[in-house]
Write an enzyme that holds these catalytic residues in place. Sequence first.
Site, PDB file in Angstrom:
ATOM      1  N   ARG A 160      -0.411   3.050   7.840  1.00 28.01           N
ATOM      2  CA  ARG A 160      -0.078   2.124   6.731  1.00 28.01           C
ATOM      3  C   ARG A 160      -1.349   1.465   6.189  1.00 28.01           C
ATOM      4  O   ARG A 160      -1.367   0.281   5.857  1.00 28.01           O
ATOM      5  CB  ARG A 160       0.908   1.035   7.162  1.00 28.01           C
ATOM      6  CG  ARG A 160       2.237   1.536   7.607  1.00 28.01           C
ATOM      7  CD  ARG A 160       3.054   2.181   6.472  1.00 28.01           C
ATOM      8  NE  ARG A 160       4.283   2.712   7.035  1.00 28.01           N
ATOM      9  CZ  ARG A 160       4.395   3.954   7.532  1.00 28.01           C
ATOM     10  NH1 ARG A 160       3.376   4.808   7.462  1.00 28.01           N
ATOM     11  NH2 ARG A 160       5.517   4.367   8.045  1.00 28.01           N
ATOM     12  N   SER A 210      10.342  -2.663   5.621  1.00 26.62           N
ATOM     13  CA  SER A 210      10.025  -3.372   6.867  1.00 26.62           C
ATOM     14  C   SER A 210       8.945  -4.390   6.562  1.00 26.62           C
ATOM     15  O   SER A 210       8.000  -4.092   5.836  1.00 26.62           O
ATOM     16  CB  SER A 210       9.483  -2.393   7.909  1.00 26.62           C
ATOM     17  OG  SER A 210      10.481  -1.477   8.255  1.00 26.62           O
ATOM     18  N   GLU A 300       3.163  -5.552   6.721  1.00 29.12           N
ATOM     19  CA  GLU A 300       2.994  -4.281   5.999  1.00 29.12           C
ATOM     20  C   GLU A 300       3.108  -4.578   4.499  1.00 29.12           C
ATOM     21  O   GLU A 300       2.481  -3.945   3.665  1.00 29.12           O
ATOM     22  CB  GLU A 300       4.105  -3.326   6.448  1.00 29.12           C
ATOM     23  CG  GLU A 300       4.057  -1.977   5.795  1.00 29.12           C
ATOM     24  CD  GLU A 300       5.082  -1.019   6.391  1.00 29.12           C
ATOM     25  OE1 GLU A 300       5.336  -1.072   7.619  1.00 29.12           O
ATOM     26  OE2 GLU A 300       5.632  -0.216   5.629  1.00 29.12           O
TER      27      GLU A 300
HETATM   28  C1  LIG Z   1      14.471  -0.315   0.758  1.00 30.26           C
HETATM   29  C2  LIG Z   1      13.013  -0.035   1.074  1.00 30.26           C
HETATM   30  C3  LIG Z   1      12.679   0.910   2.015  1.00 30.26           C
HETATM   31  C4  LIG Z   1      11.332   1.182   2.311  1.00 30.26           C
HETATM   32  N1  LIG Z   1      11.019   2.135   3.245  1.00 30.26           N
HETATM   33  C5  LIG Z   1       9.745   2.423   3.510  1.00 30.26           C
HETATM   34  C6  LIG Z   1       9.402   3.425   4.464  1.00 30.26           C
HETATM   35  O1  LIG Z   1      10.260   4.072   5.059  1.00 30.26           O
HETATM   36  N2  LIG Z   1       8.076   3.676   4.691  1.00 30.26           N
HETATM   37  C7  LIG Z   1       7.086   2.993   4.027  1.00 30.26           C
HETATM   38  O2  LIG Z   1       5.908   3.277   4.275  1.00 30.26           O
HETATM   39  N3  LIG Z   1       7.382   2.039   3.130  1.00 30.26           N
HETATM   40  C8  LIG Z   1       8.685   1.745   2.863  1.00 30.26           C
HETATM   41  N4  LIG Z   1       8.979   0.766   1.943  1.00 30.26           N
HETATM   42  C9  LIG Z   1       7.902   0.005   1.308  1.00 30.26           C
HETATM   43  C10 LIG Z   1       7.475   0.554  -0.081  1.00 30.26           C
HETATM   44  O3  LIG Z   1       8.504   1.261  -0.682  1.00 30.26           O
HETATM   45  C11 LIG Z   1       6.250   1.450   0.033  1.00 30.26           C
HETATM   46  O4  LIG Z   1       5.182   0.739   0.565  1.00 30.26           O
HETATM   47  C12 LIG Z   1       5.866   2.008  -1.352  1.00 30.26           C
HETATM   48  O5  LIG Z   1       4.988   3.083  -1.153  1.00 30.26           O
HETATM   49  C13 LIG Z   1       5.214   0.965  -2.277  1.00 30.26           C
HETATM   50  O6  LIG Z   1       5.039   1.556  -3.562  1.00 30.26           O
HETATM   51  P1  LIG Z   1       5.130   0.692  -4.890  1.00 30.26           P
HETATM   52  O7  LIG Z   1       4.793   1.564  -6.033  1.00 30.26           O
HETATM   53  O8  LIG Z   1       6.437  -0.005  -4.957  1.00 30.26           O
HETATM   54  O9  LIG Z   1       3.956  -0.358  -4.634  1.00 30.26           O
HETATM   55  P2  LIG Z   1       3.944  -1.908  -5.049  1.00 30.26           P
HETATM   56  O10 LIG Z   1       4.892  -2.637  -4.163  1.00 30.26           O
HETATM   57  O11 LIG Z   1       4.113  -2.040  -6.490  1.00 30.26           O
HETATM   58  O12 LIG Z   1       2.459  -2.282  -4.639  1.00 30.26           O
HETATM   59  C14 LIG Z   1       2.068  -2.278  -3.273  1.00 30.26           C
HETATM   60  C15 LIG Z   1       0.537  -2.395  -3.212  1.00 30.26           C
HETATM   61  O13 LIG Z   1      -0.035  -1.209  -3.748  1.00 30.26           O
HETATM   62  C16 LIG Z   1      -0.974  -1.530  -4.767  1.00 30.26           C
HETATM   63  N5  LIG Z   1      -0.904  -0.476  -5.762  1.00 30.26           N
HETATM   64  C17 LIG Z   1       0.210   0.023  -6.360  1.00 30.26           C
HETATM   65  N6  LIG Z   1      -0.120   0.992  -7.222  1.00 30.26           N
HETATM   66  C18 LIG Z   1      -1.456   1.127  -7.184  1.00 30.26           C
HETATM   67  C19 LIG Z   1      -2.400   1.967  -7.857  1.00 30.26           C
HETATM   68  N7  LIG Z   1      -2.035   2.891  -8.753  1.00 30.26           N
HETATM   69  N8  LIG Z   1      -3.712   1.812  -7.558  1.00 30.26           N
HETATM   70  C20 LIG Z   1      -4.135   0.891  -6.653  1.00 30.26           C
HETATM   71  N9  LIG Z   1      -3.294   0.068  -5.988  1.00 30.26           N
HETATM   72  C21 LIG Z   1      -1.967   0.186  -6.252  1.00 30.26           C
HETATM   73  C22 LIG Z   1      -0.515  -2.884  -5.303  1.00 30.26           C
HETATM   74  O14 LIG Z   1      -1.583  -3.607  -5.893  1.00 30.26           O
HETATM   75  C23 LIG Z   1       0.000  -3.551  -4.034  1.00 30.26           C
HETATM   76  O15 LIG Z   1      -1.071  -4.154  -3.328  1.00 30.26           O
HETATM   77  C24 LIG Z   1      10.316   0.477   1.637  1.00 30.26           C
HETATM   78  C25 LIG Z   1      10.656  -0.492   0.670  1.00 30.26           C
HETATM   79  C26 LIG Z   1      11.994  -0.734   0.392  1.00 30.26           C
HETATM   80  C27 LIG Z   1      12.338  -1.756  -0.664  1.00 30.26           C
END
Ligand SMILES: Cc1cc2nc3c(=O)[nH]c(=O)nc-3n(C[C@H](O)[C@H](O)[C@H](O)COP(=O)(O)OP(=O)(O)OC[C@H]3O[C@@H](n4cnc5c(N)ncnc54)[C@H](O)[C@@H]3O)c2cc1C
Length: 310
Positions: A160, A210, A300
Amino acid sequence: MLKIKNNYLMSKITTLQIGGPAKKFVSVKTQKDLIEAIQYAKQHNWEYLIIGGGSNLLVNDAGVDCLVIKNEITGITSQSRTLRVASGTLLQDFVNYTIEHGLSGSQKLTGIPGTIGGAVYGNAGAYGQTISDHITSIVILSESKNLITLTKDESGFGYRDSAFKQRKNIILEVSLQLKKGDSKNLQRKAEEVLQKRLIKYPVGIKCPGSFFKNIVAITLPKDILDKIPSEKIIYGKLPAGTLLEMVGAKGEGENGIKIADYHANLFVNKGNGTAKDFYALAKKYAIKVKEKFGITLEPEVQLINLPPLI
Ligand SMILES: Cc1cc2nc3c(=O)[nH]c(=O)nc-3n(C[C@H](O)[C@H](O)[C@H](O)COP(=O)(O)OP(=O)(O)OC[C@H]3O[C@@H](n4cnc5c(N)ncnc54)[C@H](O)[C@@H]3O)c2cc1C
């Protein structure tokens, strides 16, 4: 022409549905717009924050004093087993694409919300697969606004974790090389994963996934590890949920935030929760874990405009 909005509520674009106003907000659908948005921020002396699906964020109720850029730059191109994916592409769209094209290696990521950029930033994963497993290179926009291609080794992936957490780079495009697989088998595996996920994350749940990272078992001192039954170690990790459960977190809650009664690492907004309540509850149980086991749990979830938890 960029459509910049003022005082845009972050609660509208986070899966937790919490977060005060972003001073400025813009969605971008092309690389040109993204660069323009950053230039605009620079001209006005604003900080900027790029986000994807907002599925891994806890944003302060007071909001953020910067330009929030929502990345909606999408697209997938492929040549045989090699894929190039624009960073605003939904992770699920990427997973579906690989399954349809008989490419194996990402099917277990099915059901994880957010974009491929967000997934790379946090090296998202599930059931033993992570997004970085098959990455070959990543195109970024560096702090000096140059387009740079990084190799996987230069991207500093860990559990992560990635080098992007330390540098203010924007992830633009991700190249991956997958293995050949059978579409039907991949689909079946993805469906199995999805059924398991739906139990933990029922449709409509307001959460950021999580909250705390699991702990890589080999990093734990032996005296601590000895206290943990070996069957609790899963894929080489001690789940943070196990520790939280052992300090009584399951089912607890305060104000509008509740910890799931079936999973101690799942903090849920019941509808009227605030970042303040969420933060206080997470902190309370992180301290309890620290006191009982000497282990510092690390979020996380990305804390936006909030101090470190402990
Ligand atoms: C119901 C649910 C289930 C989930 N299950 C999992 C799981 O099984 N495993 C897991 O690992 N995660 C899980 N997550 C967490 C989340 O979905 C992941 O971490 C996901 O990859 C985040 O992507 P996002 O586009 O929503 O990022 P955001 O939440 O929008 O951003 C997260 C971080 O990434 C940075 N970021 C985003 N895009 C970029 C970019 N293009 N360049 C540079 N930085 C960037 C942002 O600045 C921020 O710091 C879950 C979340 C939910 C709500």
